[in-house]
Design a protein around this motif. Structure first.
Motif, PDB file in Angstrom:
ATOM      1  N   GLY A  74       0.817  -1.208   0.000  1.00  0.00           N
ATOM      2  CA  GLY A  74       0.000   0.000   0.000  1.00  0.00           C
ATOM      3  C   GLY A  74       0.850   1.257   0.000  1.00  0.00           C
ATOM      4  O   GLY A  74       0.572   2.223  -0.717  1.00  0.00           O
ATOM      5  N   LEU A  75       1.919   1.259   0.807  1.00  0.00           N
ATOM      6  CA  LEU A  75       2.836   2.407   0.831  1.00  0.00           C
ATOM      7  C   LEU A  75       3.548   2.581  -0.508  1.00  0.00           C
ATOM      8  O   LEU A  75       3.695   3.703  -1.008  1.00  0.00           O
ATOM      9  CB  LEU A  75       3.862   2.233   1.957  1.00  0.00           C
ATOM     10  CG  LEU A  75       3.345   2.427   3.384  1.00  0.00           C
ATOM     11  CD1 LEU A  75       4.402   2.007   4.392  1.00  0.00           C
ATOM     12  CD2 LEU A  75       2.924   3.873   3.610  1.00  0.00           C
ATOM     13  N   TYR A  94      -3.756  19.320  -3.723  1.00  0.00           N
ATOM     14  CA  TYR A  94      -4.291  17.965  -3.523  1.00  0.00           C
ATOM     15  C   TYR A  94      -3.473  17.136  -2.524  1.00  0.00           C
ATOM     16  O   TYR A  94      -3.722  15.946  -2.369  1.00  0.00           O
ATOM     17  CB  TYR A  94      -4.341  17.215  -4.856  1.00  0.00           C
ATOM     18  CG  TYR A  94      -5.183  17.912  -5.901  1.00  0.00           C
ATOM     19  CD1 TYR A  94      -6.563  18.023  -5.739  1.00  0.00           C
ATOM     20  CD2 TYR A  94      -4.598  18.460  -7.028  1.00  0.00           C
ATOM     21  CE1 TYR A  94      -7.333  18.669  -6.696  1.00  0.00           C
ATOM     22  CE2 TYR A  94      -5.360  19.104  -7.988  1.00  0.00           C
ATOM     23  CZ  TYR A  94      -6.726  19.210  -7.808  1.00  0.00           C
ATOM     24  OH  TYR A  94      -7.486  19.850  -8.744  1.00  0.00           O
ATOM     25  N   GLN A  95      -2.502  17.793  -1.861  1.00  0.00           N
ATOM     26  CA  GLN A  95      -1.636  17.024  -0.970  1.00  0.00           C
ATOM     27  C   GLN A  95      -2.407  16.405   0.194  1.00  0.00           C
ATOM     28  O   GLN A  95      -2.080  15.314   0.651  1.00  0.00           O
ATOM     29  CB  GLN A  95      -0.482  17.889  -0.459  1.00  0.00           C
ATOM     30  CG  GLN A  95      -0.881  19.018   0.470  1.00  0.00           C
ATOM     31  CD  GLN A  95       0.311  19.845   0.909  1.00  0.00           C
ATOM     32  OE1 GLN A  95       1.448  19.417   0.775  1.00  0.00           O
ATOM     33  NE2 GLN A  95       0.048  21.036   1.428  1.00  0.00           N
ATOM     34  N   HIS A  96      -3.457  17.084   0.692  1.00  0.00           N
ATOM     35  CA  HIS A  96      -4.259  16.514   1.773  1.00  0.00           C
ATOM     36  C   HIS A  96      -4.952  15.227   1.295  1.00  0.00           C
ATOM     37  O   HIS A  96      -4.996  14.225   2.006  1.00  0.00           O
ATOM     38  CB  HIS A  96      -5.285  17.533   2.272  1.00  0.00           C
ATOM     39  CG  HIS A  96      -6.144  17.022   3.393  1.00  0.00           C
ATOM     40  ND1 HIS A  96      -5.645  16.746   4.646  1.00  0.00           N
ATOM     41  CD2 HIS A  96      -7.473  16.712   3.432  1.00  0.00           C
ATOM     42  CE1 HIS A  96      -6.613  16.288   5.415  1.00  0.00           C
ATOM     43  NE2 HIS A  96      -7.747  16.266   4.701  1.00  0.00           N
ATOM     44  N   GLY A  97      -5.486  15.281   0.090  1.00  0.00           N
ATOM     45  CA  GLY A  97      -6.103  14.079  -0.493  1.00  0.00           C
ATOM     46  C   GLY A  97      -5.080  12.975  -0.685  1.00  0.00           C
ATOM     47  O   GLY A  97      -5.390  11.793  -0.523  1.00  0.00           O
ATOM     48  N   GLY A  98      -3.850  13.364  -1.007  1.00  0.00           N
ATOM     49  CA  GLY A  98      -2.785  12.366  -1.154  1.00  0.00           C
ATOM     50  C   GLY A  98      -2.481  11.655   0.155  1.00  0.00           C
ATOM     51  O   GLY A  98      -2.258  10.445   0.184  1.00  0.00           O
ATOM     52  N   VAL A  99      -2.493  12.403   1.269  1.00  0.00           N
ATOM     53  CA  VAL A  99      -2.263  11.802   2.586  1.00  0.00           C
ATOM     54  C   VAL A  99      -3.392  10.822   2.919  1.00  0.00           C
ATOM     55  O   VAL A  99      -3.151   9.723   3.430  1.00  0.00           O
ATOM     56  CB  VAL A  99      -2.149  12.893   3.678  1.00  0.00           C
ATOM     57  CG1 VAL A  99      -2.125  12.263   5.063  1.00  0.00           C
ATOM     58  CG2 VAL A  99      -0.894  13.736   3.457  1.00  0.00           C
ATOM     59  N   ILE A 102      -2.812   7.678   1.010  1.00  0.00           N
ATOM     60  CA  ILE A 102      -1.803   6.826   1.654  1.00  0.00           C
ATOM     61  C   ILE A 102      -2.435   6.053   2.808  1.00  0.00           C
ATOM     62  O   ILE A 102      -2.226   4.838   2.957  1.00  0.00           O
ATOM     63  CB  ILE A 102      -0.620   7.675   2.169  1.00  0.00           C
ATOM     64  CG1 ILE A 102       0.175   8.231   0.995  1.00  0.00           C
ATOM     65  CG2 ILE A 102       0.296   6.849   3.074  1.00  0.00           C
ATOM     66  CD1 ILE A 102       1.238   9.249   1.386  1.00  0.00           C
ATOM     67  N   LEU A 103      -3.230   6.760   3.623  1.00  0.00           N
ATOM     68  CA  LEU A 103      -3.879   6.121   4.768  1.00  0.00           C
ATOM     69  C   LEU A 103      -4.786   4.971   4.328  1.00  0.00           C
ATOM     70  O   LEU A 103      -4.708   3.858   4.856  1.00  0.00           O
ATOM     71  CB  LEU A 103      -4.683   7.162   5.552  1.00  0.00           C
ATOM     72  CG  LEU A 103      -5.454   6.641   6.765  1.00  0.00           C
ATOM     73  CD1 LEU A 103      -4.477   6.130   7.823  1.00  0.00           C
ATOM     74  CD2 LEU A 103      -6.334   7.737   7.337  1.00  0.00           C
ATOM     75  N   PHE A 104      -5.608   5.247   3.318  1.00  0.00           N
ATOM     76  CA  PHE A 104      -6.506   4.193   2.837  1.00  0.00           C
ATOM     77  C   PHE A 104      -5.730   3.064   2.162  1.00  0.00           C
ATOM     78  O   PHE A 104      -6.112   1.889   2.250  1.00  0.00           O
ATOM     79  CB  PHE A 104      -7.555   4.765   1.880  1.00  0.00           C
ATOM     80  CG  PHE A 104      -8.602   5.591   2.571  1.00  0.00           C
ATOM     81  CD1 PHE A 104      -9.342   5.054   3.627  1.00  0.00           C
ATOM     82  CD2 PHE A 104      -8.844   6.891   2.193  1.00  0.00           C
ATOM     83  CE1 PHE A 104     -10.306   5.813   4.272  1.00  0.00           C
ATOM     84  CE2 PHE A 104      -9.805   7.654   2.830  1.00  0.00           C
ATOM     85  CZ  PHE A 104     -10.542   7.126   3.881  1.00  0.00           C
ATOM     86  N   GLY A 105      -4.639   3.402   1.496  1.00  0.00           N
ATOM     87  CA  GLY A 105      -3.802   2.374   0.867  1.00  0.00           C
ATOM     88  C   GLY A 105      -3.185   1.447   1.901  1.00  0.00           C
ATOM     89  O   GLY A 105      -3.140   0.224   1.709  1.00  0.00           O
TER      90      GLY A 105
END
Length: 199
Positions: A74-75, A94-99, A102-105
């Motif tokens: 996932g990472l 979009y960096q917040h969405g990217g974080v 990562i969390l969902f991944g």
């Protein structure tokens, strides 16, 4: 109880030794075998009446390994995308969405990895653990398992009294039990006679 364990190159050899053991009076409930070819496994079971060995349940170790692998996957899939979002000024919003990605991944990868780890552990079980419980030394158990994964057939004869283990050992060698060093290297026994406490 003593157990005799051996590897055979061909399913026909394993079938022959299982039949020979039964002809000599070994109870089929005290015999077992395992191989990775399910069609050949079913054929041997039908021809001999001996049930295949299921192995010991793999337990939590396979689940934990699966979760770790899933988390790393996932990472590996999400972090590079997040870094790309940071690299370009236009996409930094979009960096917040990217974080969150990562969390969902990580959560999804860990969940799927744990699930697949549990399924892998419950399929064939852990033959190393099974052999260790029968008294086979750890190094030998690993070699037997490597041979099994390499396409050989594992045959087990259990002798409750311990009086006929040598006879089982002799029959296995006569029917073509292979040497462990021919299978995986470094071994020295053609088949293994072991003591076992309990049942």
């Amino acid at each position: 109880m003593e157990s005799v364990v051996a590897l055979f190159r061909e399913p026909q050899q394993a079938q022959g030794v299982l039949q020979a053991l039964q002809q000599r009076g070994f109870d089929r409930d005290h015999l077992g075998f395992a191989l990775t070819d399910v069609v050949a496994e079913d054929d041997i079971a039908q021809r001999t009446g001996v049930s295949p060995e299921a192995g010991e349940p793999a337990g939590s170790a396979s689940v934990i390994r699966g979760m770790i692998g899933g988390t790393l996957a996932g990472l590996a899939l999400t972090v590079p995308i997040w870094l790309l979002l940071l690299a370009f000024p236009v996409t930094r919003i979009y960096q917040h969405g990217g974080v969150l990605g990562i969390l969902f991944g990580v959560i999804g990868g860990a969940a799927l990895g744990g699930l697949f780890g549990a399924l892998a552990g419950s399929d064939h079980g852990d033959y190393v653990k099974l052999l260790r419980r029968m008294g086979v030394p750890a190094a030998q158990a690993e070699k037997f398992y490597q041979g099994l994964k390499g396409g050989h057939v594992l045959v087990i004869a259990r002798d409750p009294s311990g009086a006929r283990a040598d006879e089982a050992l002799s029959l296995m060698r006569k029917h073509g039990a292979v040497k462990l060093d021919d299978v995986v290297g470094g071994g020295r026994l053609q088949s293994e006679r072991t003591g076992q406490d309990g049942h």
